[in-house]
Scaffold this active site. Structure first.
Site, PDB file in Angstrom:
ATOM      1  N   SER A 159      90.118 -40.410 -52.388  1.00  0.00           N
ATOM      2  CA  SER A 159      90.517 -40.119 -51.010  1.00  0.00           C
ATOM      3  C   SER A 159      89.609 -39.054 -50.435  1.00  0.00           C
ATOM      4  O   SER A 159      89.082 -38.202 -51.161  1.00  0.00           O
ATOM      5  CB  SER A 159      91.971 -39.631 -50.961  1.00  0.00           C
ATOM      6  OG  SER A 159      92.312 -39.136 -49.672  1.00  0.00           O
ATOM      7  N   TYR A 172      98.950 -34.102 -54.161  1.00  0.00           N
ATOM      8  CA  TYR A 172      98.296 -35.401 -53.898  1.00  0.00           C
ATOM      9  C   TYR A 172      96.782 -35.239 -53.819  1.00  0.00           C
ATOM     10  O   TYR A 172      96.031 -35.991 -54.454  1.00  0.00           O
ATOM     11  CB  TYR A 172      98.826 -36.012 -52.613  1.00  0.00           C
ATOM     12  CG  TYR A 172      98.047 -37.244 -52.196  1.00  0.00           C
ATOM     13  CD1 TYR A 172      98.199 -38.444 -52.889  1.00  0.00           C
ATOM     14  CD2 TYR A 172      97.140 -37.201 -51.139  1.00  0.00           C
ATOM     15  CE1 TYR A 172      97.466 -39.571 -52.535  1.00  0.00           C
ATOM     16  CE2 TYR A 172      96.409 -38.317 -50.777  1.00  0.00           C
ATOM     17  CZ  TYR A 172      96.571 -39.499 -51.476  1.00  0.00           C
ATOM     18  OH  TYR A 172      95.837 -40.608 -51.119  1.00  0.00           O
TER      19      TYR A 172
END
Length: 276
Positions: A159, A172
């Site tokens: 990401s 995360y």
């Protein structure tokens, strides 16, 4: 886009190859989001599939559509990859049916938005189990087979958030930092053994991520949002080219470059405003 059996070698009946085995891809997290796009694009390239996720019903529907549209073989494997030992159980199930995985799309994962101390630790550890442990174990059990054969491709989904610390996405973003570093290291380790490992680093993408993470979408994020199809196309193209990593989208690349020039304290303050 990927190296696979020539579609012209398949017969018109059932889409099976004449004298050549079609490649097969395992797509985790295949019941929604980017997993759907990976399945559609690979099936369009006449790659047979294994779809793995918790929910059987959406995968069965997707499998039926792909068989009808592209004539590929699709196997559905309902499994909770966050459960301890799930990767080994999935590998064993496929081995029992002599299904060889040539392309592993390590897509399963999810995010949690909110203050770390206000999030139940059980939710955080479950996310870490899926985003880190399952990704690592799947890469190991299928990567070993690929290395032994001298051929294979592994796509990891990192990401853009993994490039910097992100308040309210603390755990995360950290999991995605792991995925990116892990994938780039494996790229160099496994390349001499004929295995390509590529890490895809999407920015904000129009999937069910925000709803699942219970996250707001700021005006800035709306401007940066990409459709899932070009994100997936970028990842598969980079995998076919043998690249270590790829960031889809010009704006996302600009953001990634800017992280090299700004102090980490500035990065944290900026990301806190952007993600809310």
């Amino acid at each position: 886009m990927l190296n696979h059996a020539d579609p012209g070698t398949r017969s018109s009946a059932g889409g099976k190859p004449n004298g050549a085995r079609a490649k097969r891809a395992l797509i985790t997290g295949a019941s929604s989001g980017l997993g759907l796009e990976f399945a559609e694009l690979l099936a369009a390239q006449r790659v047979d599939l294994v779809l793995a996720a918790r929910r059987r019903e959406p995968m069965e529907k997707l499998a039926a559509d792909l068989r009808r549209k592209h004539g590929v073989d699709v196997v559905v494997e309902p499994i909770d990859l966050a459960a301890p030992g799930a990767a080994a159980r999935l590998k064993g199930s496929l081995d029992e049916r002599a299904l060889q995985i040539d392309i592993l799309v390590n897509n399963a994962g999810y995010g949690l938005h909110g203050e770390f101390l206000e999030t139940p630790i059980e939710r955080t550890t479950d996310m870490i189990q899926l985003n880190i442990t399952a990704v690592t174990e799947l890469s190991y059990v299928f990567g070993r087979d690929m290395a032994a054969r001298g051929a294979g491709q592994i796509l990891l989904i990192a990401s853009l958030l993994g490039l910097q610390p992100v308040p309210t996405y603390a755990a995360y973003a950290a999991t995605k930092s792991y995925v990116l570093a892990f994938g780039e290291a494996l790229h160099d380790e496994l390349r001499p053994q004929g295995v390509t490992v590529t890490s895809l680093c999407p920015g904000h993408t129009e999937t069910g991520f925000d709803a699942a993470a219970d996250a707001p979408v700021s005006p800035v994020l709306r401007l940066l949002t990409m459709k899932p199809r070009p994100v997936v196309e970028s990842g598969l193209r980079a995998l076919a080219q043998g690249r270590a990593s790829v960031i889809p989208g010009l704006l996302n690349n600009f953001i990634a470059f800017s992280t090299r020039l700004t102090p980490r304290s500035v990065q944290r303050a900026t990301m806190k405003r952007v993600v809310g």
